[in-house]
Motif scaffolding. Structure first.
Motif, PDB file in Angstrom:
ATOM      1  N   ILE A 105       0.962  -1.304  -0.106  1.00 25.92           N
ATOM      2  CA  ILE A 105       0.133   0.288   0.057  1.00 25.92           C
ATOM      3  C   ILE A 105       0.820   1.351  -0.023  1.00 25.92           C
ATOM      4  CG2 ILE A 105      -1.717   1.397   1.320  1.00 25.92           C
ATOM      5  CD1 ILE A 105      -2.689  -1.402   2.291  1.00 25.92           C
ATOM      6  N   TYR A 112       6.826   7.374  -5.342  1.00 28.47           N
ATOM      7  CA  TYR A 112       6.527   8.511  -6.199  1.00 28.47           C
ATOM      8  C   TYR A 112       6.920   9.681  -5.579  1.00 28.47           C
ATOM      9  CZ  TYR A 112       2.714  11.801  -7.814  1.00 28.47           C
ATOM     10  OH  TYR A 112       2.088  12.727  -8.570  1.00 28.47           O
ATOM     11  N   ASN A 161       8.018  12.169   3.680  1.00 33.48           N
ATOM     12  CA  ASN A 161       7.026  11.934   4.660  1.00 33.48           C
ATOM     13  C   ASN A 161       7.302  11.267   5.688  1.00 33.48           C
ATOM     14  OD1 ASN A 161       4.533  10.713   5.788  1.00 33.48           O
ATOM     15  ND2 ASN A 161       3.293  11.150   4.052  1.00 33.48           N
ATOM     16  N   CYS A 164       5.211   8.286   7.260  1.00 28.43           N
ATOM     17  CA  CYS A 164       5.225   6.920   6.374  1.00 28.43           C
ATOM     18  C   CYS A 164       6.438   6.281   6.402  1.00 28.43           C
ATOM     19  CB  CYS A 164       4.628   7.056   5.064  1.00 28.43           C
ATOM     20  SG  CYS A 164       3.043   7.611   4.691  1.00 28.43           S
TER      21      CYS A 164
ATOM     22  N   ASN B  93       6.134  15.394  16.200  1.00 30.08           N
ATOM     23  CA  ASN B  93       6.733  16.018  14.842  1.00 30.08           C
ATOM     24  C   ASN B  93       5.958  15.816  13.617  1.00 30.08           C
ATOM     25  OD1 ASN B  93       9.043  16.602  16.552  1.00 30.08           O
ATOM     26  ND2 ASN B  93      10.183  14.647  15.874  1.00 30.08           N
ATOM     27  N   SER B  94       4.711  15.526  13.735  1.00 32.70           N
ATOM     28  CA  SER B  94       3.817  15.343  12.491  1.00 32.70           C
ATOM     29  C   SER B  94       3.033  16.892  12.127  1.00 32.70           C
ATOM     30  CB  SER B  94       2.793  14.206  12.959  1.00 32.70           C
ATOM     31  OG  SER B  94       1.980  14.840  13.919  1.00 32.70           O
ATOM     32  N   ASN B  98       2.059  16.275   6.244  1.00 31.06           N
ATOM     33  CA  ASN B  98       2.566  14.817   6.570  1.00 31.06           C
ATOM     34  C   ASN B  98       1.360  13.938   6.705  1.00 31.06           C
ATOM     35  OD1 ASN B  98       5.512  13.660   7.519  1.00 31.06           O
ATOM     36  ND2 ASN B  98       5.007  14.901   5.962  1.00 31.06           N
ATOM     37  N   GLU B 101      -1.303  13.977   3.821  1.00 36.56           N
ATOM     38  CA  GLU B 101      -0.799  13.227   2.795  1.00 36.56           C
ATOM     39  C   GLU B 101      -1.010  11.793   3.139  1.00 36.56           C
ATOM     40  OE1 GLU B 101       3.051  14.661   0.431  1.00 36.56           O
ATOM     41  OE2 GLU B 101       3.683  12.756   1.620  1.00 36.56           O
ATOM     42  N   THR B 102      -0.620  11.427   4.264  1.00 41.10           N
ATOM     43  CA  THR B 102      -0.659   9.797   4.958  1.00 41.10           C
ATOM     44  C   THR B 102      -2.118   9.342   4.461  1.00 41.10           C
ATOM     45  OG1 THR B 102       1.168  10.116   6.318  1.00 41.10           O
ATOM     46  CG2 THR B 102      -0.093   8.251   6.663  1.00 41.10           C
ATOM     47  N   LEU B 104      -4.275  10.368   2.234  1.00 41.92           N
ATOM     48  CA  LEU B 104      -4.172  10.226   0.724  1.00 41.92           C
ATOM     49  C   LEU B 104      -3.605   8.844   0.380  1.00 41.92           C
ATOM     50  CD1 LEU B 104      -5.699  11.964  -1.197  1.00 41.92           C
ATOM     51  CD2 LEU B 104      -3.459  12.991  -1.747  1.00 41.92           C
ATOM     52  N   ILE B 105      -2.642   8.542   0.951  1.00 42.47           N
ATOM     53  CA  ILE B 105      -2.021   7.143   0.630  1.00 42.47           C
ATOM     54  C   ILE B 105      -2.706   6.181   1.016  1.00 42.47           C
ATOM     55  CG2 ILE B 105       0.133   5.815   0.873  1.00 42.47           C
ATOM     56  CD1 ILE B 105       1.593   8.672   1.048  1.00 42.47           C
ATOM     57  N   ILE B 106      -3.210   6.041   2.233  1.00 43.49           N
ATOM     58  CA  ILE B 106      -3.781   4.928   2.869  1.00 43.49           C
ATOM     59  C   ILE B 106      -5.062   4.401   2.557  1.00 43.49           C
ATOM     60  CG2 ILE B 106      -3.727   3.506   4.739  1.00 43.49           C
ATOM     61  CD1 ILE B 106      -1.276   4.617   5.843  1.00 43.49           C
ATOM     62  N   ILE B 171      -3.476   8.668  13.102  1.00 43.51           N
ATOM     63  CA  ILE B 171      -3.351  10.022  12.153  1.00 43.51           C
ATOM     64  C   ILE B 171      -4.580  10.595  12.624  1.00 43.51           C
ATOM     65  CG2 ILE B 171      -3.380  10.681   9.866  1.00 43.51           C
ATOM     66  CD1 ILE B 171      -0.938   9.429  10.276  1.00 43.51           C
ATOM     67  N   GLU B 174      -4.812  12.454  15.693  1.00 49.90           N
ATOM     68  CA  GLU B 174      -3.757  13.619  15.536  1.00 49.90           C
ATOM     69  C   GLU B 174      -4.306  14.999  14.775  1.00 49.90           C
ATOM     70  OE1 GLU B 174      -0.324  14.575  17.552  1.00 49.90           O
ATOM     71  OE2 GLU B 174      -1.194  12.325  17.510  1.00 49.90           O
ATOM     72  N   MET B 237       1.556  22.434  -1.126  1.00 49.32           N
ATOM     73  CA  MET B 237       2.000  21.186  -0.698  1.00 49.32           C
ATOM     74  C   MET B 237       1.674  20.300  -1.871  1.00 49.32           C
ATOM     75  SD  MET B 237      -0.644  19.426   2.222  1.00 49.32           S
ATOM     76  CE  MET B 237      -0.324  17.767   1.601  1.00 49.32           C
ATOM     77  N   LEU B 238       0.348  20.251  -2.350  1.00 51.45           N
ATOM     78  CA  LEU B 238       0.065  18.966  -2.921  1.00 51.45           C
ATOM     79  C   LEU B 238      -0.122  19.425  -4.479  1.00 51.45           C
ATOM     80  CD1 LEU B 238      -2.807  17.996  -0.725  1.00 51.45           C
ATOM     81  CD2 LEU B 238      -0.875  16.422  -1.320  1.00 51.45           C
ATOM     82  N   SER B 240       1.654  18.996  -6.792  1.00 54.75           N
ATOM     83  CA  SER B 240       2.186  17.410  -7.686  1.00 54.75           C
ATOM     84  C   SER B 240       1.003  16.592  -7.739  1.00 54.75           C
ATOM     85  CB  SER B 240       3.545  16.947  -7.301  1.00 54.75           C
ATOM     86  OG  SER B 240       3.403  16.766  -5.910  1.00 54.75           O
ATOM     87  N   LYS B 241       0.424  16.506  -6.767  1.00 57.99           N
ATOM     88  CA  LYS B 241      -0.902  15.409  -6.719  1.00 57.99           C
ATOM     89  C   LYS B 241      -1.911  16.233  -7.786  1.00 57.99           C
ATOM     90  CE  LYS B 241      -0.610  11.706  -4.537  1.00 57.99           C
ATOM     91  NZ  LYS B 241      -0.634  10.605  -5.284  1.00 57.99           N
ATOM     92  N   GLU B 244      -0.932  15.130 -11.021  1.00 57.02           N
ATOM     93  CA  GLU B 244      -1.053  13.742 -11.327  1.00 57.02           C
ATOM     94  C   GLU B 244      -2.798  13.411 -11.446  1.00 57.02           C
ATOM     95  OE1 GLU B 244      -1.479   9.463  -9.109  1.00 57.02           O
ATOM     96  OE2 GLU B 244      -0.155  11.045  -8.057  1.00 57.02           O
TER      97      GLU B 244
END
Lengths: 256, 256
Positions: A105, A112, A161, A164, B93-94, B98, B101-102, B104-106, B171, B174, B237-238, B240-241, B244
């Motif tokens: 995942i 990327y 990140n 992660c 430190n989050s 971060n 984005e996390t 969005l990844i998971i 997450i 937080e 921040m996003l 680049s996303k 995509e």
DNA sequence: ATCGATTTGTTCGTATGTATT
DNA sequence: CAATACATACGAACAAATCGA
């Protein structure tokens, strides 16, 4: 030589009791606890043992102590209890299926982001380390997997990140501990070389600054590794993923 | 009324020292530590304080103690030190970038797996809870976000990937703690309704057992939420996303 | 501003249970 | 069995921080 189970030391039991008190809502966030002397007598333990338990909860920021005032249930105690459970599950209840699936995942996304965020110097350094490790592995095959994990962790770091990256670091560690031997059992030269080619190919994608390609390479790299283990174990864990793969159009790798 | 910083209690300093000893390789995994009496005298602290520090390291399974034998550096101490650092970073430190984005990844993957692994009953239950929460939010808009997080956490649970589910739970917690107010600042009725539609749409995809559609809906759902915050903060921040996204073909949602 | 009460932070002495030899 | 080494646990005490009268 197997040591006895701890049969839960006193302080461990105390931790459980106190966490239960908070989770059940009897100790609300923000409230002040009874003094250490009161608590220790009501729990029927010495003050030192109580303090050892509380220190751990303070460390998780579930409780906060202030000298001269008292100990309080911290405002975000519930969130930190979740964190504690998360941590415990990571250590004790993580299955190999969960660990590998999590890699599948997260790591493609790490590739990327590493591709769009790492500097040229960082990519070059990564390539250098990889080449050095490739030489080493020809001598001692066992070392290969350690270095393989290192490579993957470094990609995650380059993604910028931190969360992660740390997560993947823990996942990789856990895999090393739990299944290192099983991994090695099914490895031959061909697989090692295929793996190395994937790494090379991934770095070239990063150099071309093609994040989607890098993501795809990482996905296929991990997927093929899992498949090997999967076939060996004859489980069906990733059957559905295999089906998905058929629906993905895979780029032609012949250009490399 | 801001309390003083702890200026690092004795035991905290001890923890740092002992972890350093292990990380630097001076205390190798498996080796036996000096007795508590020796250690406490060489660190120049009392035995109780030393024990409080060691208890924390034992809790992280960085050390292991056996009555009558001694205390040892645990075999997987380094892995558990990573876990400890991971945990500390998660708390301290989050960054919001971060965290989001996390998600969005998971989370899209969580939706994917939830769709192929959850039972019909579970999906129906999820739908029922969602409908109940939708009614509530019309009364108190503030409650909406709590329920929104709940919905997302339940999807993660249905994925059957405990690790990722726990991770996402932490997450989300937080985010609630750090940015709950900021979230609410940029919310109006339209956004809430759009969000609710996404949830409904996602459940319908799950009922149709279309995992790729569920994944896409979740991606777009979180992405659009992030975009709102993103625009408000005027960060890049996003970026680049976003690029995509243009390259993704987005299915036509008009059928719903 | 000083004093006293309360509470955590820290120390010491001692007793007990467990494993090794 | 005895002696030893060690972690586990308890109790009493003092120091330092905080608060309120």
């Amino acid at each position: 030589m197997i040591p006895k189970l701890n049969k839960s030391s006193l302080s461990n039991q105390l931790i459980k009791i106190m966490v239960d008190q908070i989770e059940s809502g009897k100790w609300q966030p923000g409230t002040k606890l009874p003094s250490e002397i009161e608590l220790s007598s009501s729990f029927n333990v010495s003050r030192n043992i109580l303090r050892e338990s509380m220190k751990i909860l303070v460390n998780f920021e579930i409780l906060t102590s202030k000298a001269g005032i008292g100990t309080f249930v911290s405002e975000n105690a519930i969130a930190n209890i979740h964190n504690m459970h998360f941590f415990e599950n990571l250590k004790n209840n993580s299955t190999i299926e969960n660990l590998l699936e999590t890699r599948l995942i997260i790591e493609p996304e790490m590739a990327y982001y590493a591709t769009i965020r790492s500097t040229d110097d960082e990519i070059n350094e990564l390539e250098l380390e990889m080449l050095n490790n490739n030489i080493k592995k020809h001598e001692i095959a066992n070392f290969f997997y350690t270095n393989d994990f290192d490579f993957h962790y470094k990609i995650a770091q380059l993604s910028r990140n931190i969360l992660c990256a740390n997560f993947i670091h823990s996942i990789l560690d856990e895999l090393k501990l739990n299944d290192y031997s099983k991994f090695n059992k099914y490895v031959d030269k061909n697989i090692i070389n295929e793996s190395l080619n994937n790494h090379t190919y991934l770095i070239s994608a990063m150099k071309k600054r093609d994040p989607l390609l890098a993501k795809e390479i990482m996905y296929n790299h991990i997927f093929s590794r899992i498949s090997i283990i999967n076939e060996s174990y004859n489980t069906d864990m990733l059957l559905s993923k295999k089906m998905e793969k058929k629906r993905l159009k895979v780029k032609d790798n012949s250009s490399i």
